[in-house]
Design an enzyme around this catalytic site. Structure first.
Site, PDB file in Angstrom:
ATOM      1  N   TYR A  20       0.628  -0.885  -0.180  1.00  0.00           N
ATOM      2  CA  TYR A  20      -0.199   0.283   0.108  1.00  0.00           C
ATOM      3  C   TYR A  20       0.723   1.565  -0.229  1.00  0.00           C
ATOM      4  O   TYR A  20       0.144   2.126  -1.133  1.00  0.00           O
ATOM      5  CB  TYR A  20      -1.420  -0.226   1.260  1.00  0.00           C
ATOM      6  CG  TYR A  20      -2.049   1.265   0.912  1.00  0.00           C
ATOM      7  CD1 TYR A  20      -3.112   0.897   0.989  1.00  0.00           C
ATOM      8  CD2 TYR A  20      -2.616   2.378   1.763  1.00  0.00           C
ATOM      9  CE1 TYR A  20      -4.212   1.630   0.236  1.00  0.00           C
ATOM     10  CE2 TYR A  20      -2.756   3.446   1.535  1.00  0.00           C
ATOM     11  CZ  TYR A  20      -4.038   2.942   0.678  1.00  0.00           C
ATOM     12  OH  TYR A  20      -4.637   4.193   0.859  1.00  0.00           O
ATOM     13  N   HIS A  24       1.330   3.931  -3.357  1.00  0.00           N
ATOM     14  CA  HIS A  24       1.136   5.275  -2.896  1.00  0.00           C
ATOM     15  C   HIS A  24       2.459   6.036  -3.243  1.00  0.00           C
ATOM     16  O   HIS A  24       1.806   7.571  -3.070  1.00  0.00           O
ATOM     17  CB  HIS A  24      -0.202   5.719  -1.634  1.00  0.00           C
ATOM     18  CG  HIS A  24      -1.471   5.197  -1.978  1.00  0.00           C
ATOM     19  ND1 HIS A  24      -1.809   4.123  -1.604  1.00  0.00           N
ATOM     20  CD2 HIS A  24      -2.263   6.271  -1.894  1.00  0.00           C
ATOM     21  CE1 HIS A  24      -3.173   3.750  -1.692  1.00  0.00           C
ATOM     22  NE2 HIS A  24      -3.632   5.267  -1.943  1.00  0.00           N
ATOM     23  N   TYR A  43      -5.202  16.573  -0.213  1.00  0.00           N
ATOM     24  CA  TYR A  43      -5.579  14.991   0.357  1.00  0.00           C
ATOM     25  C   TYR A  43      -4.109  14.610   0.198  1.00  0.00           C
ATOM     26  O   TYR A  43      -3.288  14.815  -0.620  1.00  0.00           O
ATOM     27  CB  TYR A  43      -6.072  14.757  -1.332  1.00  0.00           C
ATOM     28  CG  TYR A  43      -7.330  13.259  -1.284  1.00  0.00           C
ATOM     29  CD1 TYR A  43      -6.942  12.849  -0.060  1.00  0.00           C
ATOM     30  CD2 TYR A  43      -6.622  12.406  -2.444  1.00  0.00           C
ATOM     31  CE1 TYR A  43      -7.656  11.043  -0.041  1.00  0.00           C
ATOM     32  CE2 TYR A  43      -7.416  11.197  -2.378  1.00  0.00           C
ATOM     33  CZ  TYR A  43      -7.960  10.807  -1.035  1.00  0.00           C
ATOM     34  OH  TYR A  43      -8.113   9.390  -0.983  1.00  0.00           O
ATOM     35  N   TRP A  80      -7.676   1.289 -10.497  1.00  0.00           N
ATOM     36  CA  TRP A  80      -6.275   1.157  -8.892  1.00  0.00           C
ATOM     37  C   TRP A  80      -7.358   1.454  -7.851  1.00  0.00           C
ATOM     38  O   TRP A  80      -6.897   0.335  -7.264  1.00  0.00           O
ATOM     39  CB  TRP A  80      -6.710   2.933  -9.136  1.00  0.00           C
ATOM     40  CG  TRP A  80      -5.132   4.037  -7.906  1.00  0.00           C
ATOM     41  CD1 TRP A  80      -6.205   4.477  -6.853  1.00  0.00           C
ATOM     42  CD2 TRP A  80      -4.527   4.011  -7.944  1.00  0.00           C
ATOM     43  NE1 TRP A  80      -5.690   4.173  -5.933  1.00  0.00           N
ATOM     44  CE2 TRP A  80      -3.959   4.556  -6.037  1.00  0.00           C
ATOM     45  CE3 TRP A  80      -3.594   3.366  -7.504  1.00  0.00           C
ATOM     46  CZ2 TRP A  80      -3.244   4.308  -6.004  1.00  0.00           C
ATOM     47  CZ3 TRP A  80      -1.714   3.462  -8.059  1.00  0.00           C
ATOM     48  CH2 TRP A  80      -1.651   4.132  -6.913  1.00  0.00           C
ATOM     49  N   TRP A  81      -8.589   1.037  -7.586  1.00  0.00           N
ATOM     50  CA  TRP A  81      -9.253   0.752  -6.923  1.00  0.00           C
ATOM     51  C   TRP A  81      -9.544  -0.506  -7.061  1.00  0.00           C
ATOM     52  O   TRP A  81      -9.716  -1.022  -5.549  1.00  0.00           O
ATOM     53  CB  TRP A  81     -10.638   1.799  -6.499  1.00  0.00           C
ATOM     54  CG  TRP A  81     -11.280   3.037  -6.280  1.00  0.00           C
ATOM     55  CD1 TRP A  81     -10.139   4.179  -5.644  1.00  0.00           C
ATOM     56  CD2 TRP A  81     -11.893   3.881  -6.780  1.00  0.00           C
ATOM     57  NE1 TRP A  81     -11.000   4.919  -5.638  1.00  0.00           N
ATOM     58  CE2 TRP A  81     -12.000   5.043  -6.311  1.00  0.00           C
ATOM     59  CE3 TRP A  81     -13.343   3.540  -7.731  1.00  0.00           C
ATOM     60  CZ2 TRP A  81     -12.390   6.172  -6.710  1.00  0.00           C
ATOM     61  CZ3 TRP A  81     -14.340   4.793  -7.720  1.00  0.00           C
ATOM     62  CH2 TRP A  81     -14.092   5.840  -6.955  1.00  0.00           C
TER      63      TRP A  81
END
Length: 115
Positions: A20, A24, A43, A80-81
């Site tokens: 993860y 990112h 964000y 991506w999700w």
């Protein structure tokens, strides 16, 4: 109109912490572009080093639901999700993924803000 401030949580699977963080550190350009086009600014995603991811952002547009539908319609964002959802566990009962269902990240109520 001032920006709308949004905070959310989701849980990270312990086995996915490295993957993860790595994905990112190299977010796909198409995803970053769609975030910008959907009026999302400032964000950030934080990790508590146990299991909770905390995200916060400002929405600067005038049609949040419409912008979120445009986000969902982007095939690269959905890809991506699909990748990141597999690394997470949603706290939302009945959640099936970021692109479908009642939601994936749990939206939090703001109880205090000082600018």
């Amino acid at each position: 109109m001032p920006p709308r401030r949004i905070a959310q949580i989701v849980h990270l699977k312990p086995s996915a912490v490295s993957a993860y963080k790595e994905c990112h550190a190299n977010v796909w350009p198409e995803v970053l572009q769609q975030i910008d086009e959907c009026n999302i600014r400032d964000y950030s995603i934080f990790f508590d080093n146990e299991r909770t991811l905390f995200a916060t952002f400002k929405y600067t547009g005038e049609d949040f639901e419409g912008d979120m539908q445009r986000m969902k319609a982007n095939p690269k964002v959905r890809e991506w999700w699909g990748m990141t959802d597999g690394m997470q566990e949603s706290p939302i009962p009945g959640a099936v993924g970021s692109a479908e269902g009642p939601g994936w990240w749990k939206v939090l109520d703001e109880v205090f803000y000082k600018e």
